[in-house]
Design a protein around this motif. Structure first.
Motif, PDB file in Angstrom:
ATOM      1  N   THR A  51       0.819  -1.207   0.000  1.00  0.00           N
ATOM      2  CA  THR A  51       0.000   0.000   0.000  1.00  0.00           C
ATOM      3  C   THR A  51       0.861   1.270   0.000  1.00  0.00           C
ATOM      4  OG1 THR A  51      -1.875  -1.044   1.109  1.00  0.00           O
ATOM      5  CG2 THR A  51      -1.654   1.329   1.376  1.00  0.00           C
ATOM      6  N   LYS A  52       1.915   1.271   0.774  1.00  0.00           N
ATOM      7  CA  LYS A  52       2.729   2.486   0.932  1.00  0.00           C
ATOM      8  C   LYS A  52       3.284   2.962  -0.406  1.00  0.00           C
ATOM      9  CE  LYS A  52       6.381   4.488   3.803  1.00  0.00           C
ATOM     10  NZ  LYS A  52       7.030   5.225   2.700  1.00  0.00           N
ATOM     11  N   ALA A  53       3.699   2.040  -1.244  1.00  0.00           N
ATOM     12  CA  ALA A  53       4.260   2.426  -2.533  1.00  0.00           C
ATOM     13  C   ALA A  53       3.214   3.110  -3.409  1.00  0.00           C
ATOM     14  CB  ALA A  53       4.823   1.199  -3.252  1.00  0.00           C
ATOM     15  N   TYR A  54       1.973   2.645  -3.332  1.00  0.00           N
ATOM     16  CA  TYR A  54       0.904   3.232  -4.134  1.00  0.00           C
ATOM     17  C   TYR A  54       0.574   4.643  -3.640  1.00  0.00           C
ATOM     18  CZ  TYR A  54      -0.161  -1.172  -6.529  1.00  0.00           C
ATOM     19  OH  TYR A  54      -0.102  -2.282  -7.328  1.00  0.00           O
ATOM     20  N   VAL A  55       0.556   4.819  -2.319  1.00  0.00           N
ATOM     21  CA  VAL A  55       0.285   6.153  -1.772  1.00  0.00           C
ATOM     22  C   VAL A  55       1.456   7.083  -2.063  1.00  0.00           C
ATOM     23  CG1 VAL A  55      -0.155   7.463   0.324  1.00  0.00           C
ATOM     24  CG2 VAL A  55      -1.249   5.246   0.003  1.00  0.00           C
ATOM     25  N   ASP A  56       2.669   6.580  -1.876  1.00  0.00           N
ATOM     26  CA  ASP A  56       3.850   7.405  -2.146  1.00  0.00           C
ATOM     27  C   ASP A  56       3.888   7.863  -3.597  1.00  0.00           C
ATOM     28  OD1 ASP A  56       4.689   7.208   0.446  1.00  0.00           O
ATOM     29  OD2 ASP A  56       6.253   5.710   0.072  1.00  0.00           O
ATOM     30  N   GLU A  57       3.442   7.008  -4.511  1.00  0.00           N
ATOM     31  CA  GLU A  57       3.429   7.387  -5.925  1.00  0.00           C
ATOM     32  C   GLU A  57       2.545   8.610  -6.157  1.00  0.00           C
ATOM     33  OE1 GLU A  57       2.857   5.036 -10.115  1.00  0.00           O
ATOM     34  OE2 GLU A  57       1.256   4.812  -8.642  1.00  0.00           O
ATOM     35  N   VAL A  58       1.375   8.608  -5.531  1.00  0.00           N
ATOM     36  CA  VAL A  58       0.468   9.748  -5.677  1.00  0.00           C
ATOM     37  C   VAL A  58       1.078  10.985  -5.033  1.00  0.00           C
ATOM     38  CG1 VAL A  58      -1.823  10.661  -5.129  1.00  0.00           C
ATOM     39  CG2 VAL A  58      -1.571   8.262  -5.779  1.00  0.00           C
ATOM     40  N   MET A  59       1.658  10.827  -3.846  1.00  0.00           N
ATOM     41  CA  MET A  59       2.265  11.974  -3.168  1.00  0.00           C
ATOM     42  C   MET A  59       3.411  12.559  -3.990  1.00  0.00           C
ATOM     43  SD  MET A  59       0.572  12.547  -0.380  1.00  0.00           S
ATOM     44  CE  MET A  59       1.644  13.488   0.697  1.00  0.00           C
ATOM     45  N   ASN A  60       4.215  11.694  -4.576  1.00  0.00           N
ATOM     46  CA  ASN A  60       5.337  12.169  -5.385  1.00  0.00           C
ATOM     47  C   ASN A  60       4.856  12.866  -6.651  1.00  0.00           C
ATOM     48  OD1 ASN A  60       7.250  11.198  -3.576  1.00  0.00           O
ATOM     49  ND2 ASN A  60       7.397   9.207  -4.582  1.00  0.00           N
ATOM     50  N   PRO A 304     -11.264  10.871  -4.772  1.00  0.00           N
ATOM     51  CA  PRO A 304     -10.165  11.143  -3.835  1.00  0.00           C
ATOM     52  C   PRO A 304      -9.018  10.170  -4.098  1.00  0.00           C
ATOM     53  CG  PRO A 304     -11.873   9.903  -2.720  1.00  0.00           C
ATOM     54  CD  PRO A 304     -12.376  10.162  -4.113  1.00  0.00           C
ATOM     55  N   ILE A 305      -8.040  10.579  -4.881  1.00  0.00           N
ATOM     56  CA  ILE A 305      -6.997   9.681  -5.356  1.00  0.00           C
ATOM     57  C   ILE A 305      -6.168   9.096  -4.211  1.00  0.00           C
ATOM     58  CG2 ILE A 305      -5.026   9.462  -6.922  1.00  0.00           C
ATOM     59  CD1 ILE A 305      -7.761   9.989  -8.258  1.00  0.00           C
ATOM     60  N   LEU A 306      -5.902   9.899  -3.182  1.00  0.00           N
ATOM     61  CA  LEU A 306      -5.125   9.378  -2.059  1.00  0.00           C
ATOM     62  C   LEU A 306      -5.855   8.248  -1.331  1.00  0.00           C
ATOM     63  CD1 LEU A 306      -3.561  12.620  -0.586  1.00  0.00           C
ATOM     64  CD2 LEU A 306      -2.317  10.609  -1.391  1.00  0.00           C
ATOM     65  N   SER A 307      -7.178   8.255  -1.397  1.00  0.00           N
ATOM     66  CA  SER A 307      -7.955   7.156  -0.813  1.00  0.00           C
ATOM     67  C   SER A 307      -7.989   5.950  -1.747  1.00  0.00           C
ATOM     68  CB  SER A 307      -9.389   7.610  -0.524  1.00  0.00           C
ATOM     69  OG  SER A 307      -9.423   8.569   0.500  1.00  0.00           O
ATOM     70  N   LEU A 308      -8.036   6.226  -3.041  1.00  0.00           N
ATOM     71  CA  LEU A 308      -8.116   5.122  -3.991  1.00  0.00           C
ATOM     72  C   LEU A 308      -6.805   4.344  -4.085  1.00  0.00           C
ATOM     73  CD1 LEU A 308     -10.206   6.414  -7.030  1.00  0.00           C
ATOM     74  CD2 LEU A 308     -10.960   5.309  -4.913  1.00  0.00           C
ATOM     75  N   ALA A 309      -5.688   4.986  -3.826  1.00  0.00           N
ATOM     76  CA  ALA A 309      -4.391   4.319  -3.980  1.00  0.00           C
ATOM     77  C   ALA A 309      -4.278   3.042  -3.133  1.00  0.00           C
ATOM     78  CB  ALA A 309      -3.259   5.294  -3.669  1.00  0.00           C
ATOM     79  N   PRO A 310      -4.615   3.069  -1.827  1.00  0.00           N
ATOM     80  CA  PRO A 310      -4.549   1.820  -1.058  1.00  0.00           C
ATOM     81  C   PRO A 310      -5.528   0.771  -1.565  1.00  0.00           C
ATOM     82  CG  PRO A 310      -4.684   3.720   0.396  1.00  0.00           C
ATOM     83  CD  PRO A 310      -4.981   4.214  -0.978  1.00  0.00           C
ATOM     84  N   TYR A 311      -6.691   1.224  -2.017  1.00  0.00           N
ATOM     85  CA  TYR A 311      -7.692   0.288  -2.534  1.00  0.00           C
ATOM     86  C   TYR A 311      -7.167  -0.393  -3.796  1.00  0.00           C
ATOM     87  CZ  TYR A 311     -12.533  -1.329  -3.484  1.00  0.00           C
ATOM     88  OH  TYR A 311     -13.668  -2.074  -3.706  1.00  0.00           O
ATOM     89  N   LEU A 312      -6.513   0.363  -4.658  1.00  0.00           N
ATOM     90  CA  LEU A 312      -5.964  -0.217  -5.880  1.00  0.00           C
ATOM     91  C   LEU A 312      -4.886  -1.246  -5.556  1.00  0.00           C
ATOM     92  CD1 LEU A 312      -6.060  -0.192  -8.971  1.00  0.00           C
ATOM     93  CD2 LEU A 312      -4.304   1.595  -8.932  1.00  0.00           C
TER      94      LEU A 312
END
Length: 426
Positions: A51-60, A304-312
Motif C-alpha cells: 500500500t505504501k508504494a501506491y500512496v507514495d506514488e500519488v504523493m510524489n 479522492p486519489i489518495l484514498s483510492l491508492a490503497p484500494y488499488l
C-alpha cells in the motif's frame, strides 16, 4: 479431512497452503512484543505492505506535477478509477462497465436509492432483514421519512423464527409474496454482519423482481469474501465498503454496482455531478448532464486519489490471487476454526454456541460464537493476550479467519489462549 488439535497438524496445513506466502504481504499489530492473532478483518482489514508504494506514488506525483498530475502522472488521476473496473468486476461477478468506486458505503446506498426507491401510493414498501447493520436501518428509515411515509408501515423486517439465529430463505420468499404489489424495494445485507449468514441472493433477487420490485444488496461483508455473480443474478444495484475484507484502510472508498439493464434508462432518476458526465466532453463544461453509460454515470464528484491508492493496491492483490483460491482456503480454515472451538468446548466446563450456519454454503469468513456462561472478561483476556476479536452484546465474539493473512497455526494458538482464558476465570 480429519482435523487434529495439535500445533504440528496446523503447521502441516500451513506448509500445504498455496496462499501462505501472502501472510508476509501484511503488517500485523503487536501486543507485548508478539504478533497478534487477527480475527477482525470483517471490521478492518490489515494493511498490505505494498500500500505504501501506491500512496507514495500519488504523493510524489502531486509534489512534482501538481495539477498536471491529472493527465501526466504515471497513473493519471482523471481516469484513476477506471483501473478498478476489470479486477473489481471479477470480485463481484459483473461486467466492467457495471462497477465503479466512489464515496463511502452508506452514501452510495443513499444515492442508489434515489434511482431505485421511488415509492408510489400503491407501491412503497421496503423489505430488509431484522438486525441489519444499524447504518442500513438508519438509512432506510430516513429514506422512507424523506418520501413522506411512516416507517412502521413502509418497512417490513424479515424476522428470525423463535429460537433460531438465522433467517430462512423460505421466510424471505413468503414475506415478498405477502407484500405483493405494495413492494417497491428489497434491500438486504448479502452477509449478515452479526451472525455471518450468507443469503441466497440469486433466489431472493428473482423473487423480488417477479413481485415488481427492485432488489439491491449491501455487500459490506460480502465483497472479497464470498462468491458473487451480480450480473448473472440480475441484481439491480449493490454497494460495498473496501476496508473490511478488501484491506483498503479505515473508512475508505466504496464500490458500487449498477446492472447494465439500467445504463441507458435516462428516465431513471439520479443525483448528477460532473464526474458522472460523458467522459469525452466532461471538460467542455456543458450545462446539460449527459451521463456515462455505465456505473460511472452515478459518480458525482472527482475521486479522492489518495484514498483510492490503497484500494488499488489491494484490488490488484485480489486479481493475483483470484476469488476461487480465496474461497477454497476460506472454507477450509473456517472449518478448522470450527473444529478447534468444538475441541476446546470439550475440555472446559463451558458451552459455545456457534450461531453462524454450519453449512459452508450459508456462511463465509466468520464464526459468531455465543459464549454462554462467559462475560466480557473473557474477551478482555483474549485481547490482552494478543487475540484481536470483535465483541457484540450480549456476549458474542465474531471471529473472521481471513484467508489472505490468517494461518492454521493461528487457529490452533487461539484455541490454547481461549482455553486458558476460560479456565482462569473459573
Amino acid at each position: 479431512m480429519d482435523f487434529k488439535n495439535t500445533r504440528e497438524f496446523a503447521q502441516q496445513l500451513d506448509a500445504q497452503d498455496k496462499l501462505a506466502k501472502y501472510r508476509d504481504e501484511f503488517n500485523f499489530p503487536h501486543i507485548n512484543g508478539k504478533q497478534v492473532i487477527y480475527f477482525t478483518g470483517n471490521s478492518l482489514g490489515l494493511q498490505p505492505k505494498r500500500t505504501k508504494a501506491y500512496v507514495d506514488e500519488v504523493m510524489n506525483d502531486w509534489a512534482k506535477l501538481a495539477v498536471e498530475g491529472h493527465f501526466f502522472a504515471d497513473k493519471p488521476w482523471w481516469d484513476y478509477h477506471e483501473r478498478f473496473a476489470q479486477p473489481l468486476s471479477k470480485v463481484v461477478g459483473a461486467l466492467p462497465s457495471e462497477v465503479t468506486v466512489m464515496n463511502t458505503l452508506t452514501v452510495n446506498l443513499h444515492l442508489l436509492m434515489v434511482s431505485f426507491y421511488n415509492p408510489k401510493p400503491n407501491r412503497y414498501k421496503i423489505i430488509c432483514e431484522e438486525k441489519a447493520f444499524p447504518s442500513d436501518q438508519y438509512m432506510i428509515k430516513s429514506q422512507v421519512h424523506f418520501h413522506g411515509y411512516d416507517p412502521d408501515d413502509a418497512i417490513i423486517e424479515i424476522k428470525r423464527r423463535d429460537g433460531e439465529h438465522n433467517i430462512r430463505t423460505e421466510d424471505v420468499l413468503n414475506v415478498i409474496k405477502e407484500a405483493g404489489d405494495e413492494l417497491a424495494l428489497v434491500l438486504i445485507g448479502g452477509v449478515n454482519y452479526y451472525t455471518g449468514q450468507v443469503f441466497d441472493m440469486e433466489t431472493i433477487t428473482k423473487a423480488g423482481q417477479e413481485a415488481g420490485a427492485y432488489v439491491g444488496w449491501d455487500l459490506a461483508h460480502a465483497a472479497g469474501n464470498i462468491h458473487l455473480d451480480l450480473h448473472k443474478w440480475n441484481v439491480d444495484f449493490a454497494a460495498w465498503c473496501s476496508y473490511k475484507y478488501m484491506n483498503s484502510g479505515p473508512g475508505n472508498a466504496s464500490g458500487a454496482f449498477v446492472h447494465e439493464m439500467h445504463h441507458n434508462d435516462m428516465d431513471l432518476p439520479r443525483f448528477a455531478g460532473w464526474w458522472g458526465h460523458n467522459k469525452e466532453r466532461r471538460f467542455l463544461m456543458e450545462p446539460q448532464f449527459d451521463p456515462v453509460r455505465g456505473a460511472d454515470g452515478w459518480q458525482i464528484s472527482n475521486l479522492p486519489i489518495l484514498s483510492l491508492a490503497p484500494y488499488l493496491a489491494s484490488v490488484e492483490m485480489f486479481d493475483e490471487v483470484g476469488m476461487p483460491a480465496l474461497i477454497q482456503k476460506r472454507d477450509h480454515i473456517t472449518s478448522y476454526l470450527e473444529f478447534i472451538l468444538h475441541e476446546i468446548d470439550k475440555d472446559v466446563d463451558s458451552t459455545f454456541e456457534i450461531i453462524t450456519p454450519s453449512n459452508p454454503k450459508e456462511r463465509a469468513c466468520q464464526l459468531s460464537v455465543f459464549l454462554h456462561g462467559e462475560g466480557k472478561a473473557l474477551f478482555d483476556y483474549l485481547m490482552e493476550n494478543g487475540v484481536i476479536t470483535d465483541w457484540r452484546e450480549p456476549n458474542v465474539i465474531r471471529l473472521a479467519p481471513v484467508p489472505l493473512y490468517c494461518s492454521y497455526e493461528d487457529m490452533y494458538e487461539f484455541g490454547q489462549v481461549l482455553k486458558k482464558g476460560i479456565l482462569s476465570h473459573k
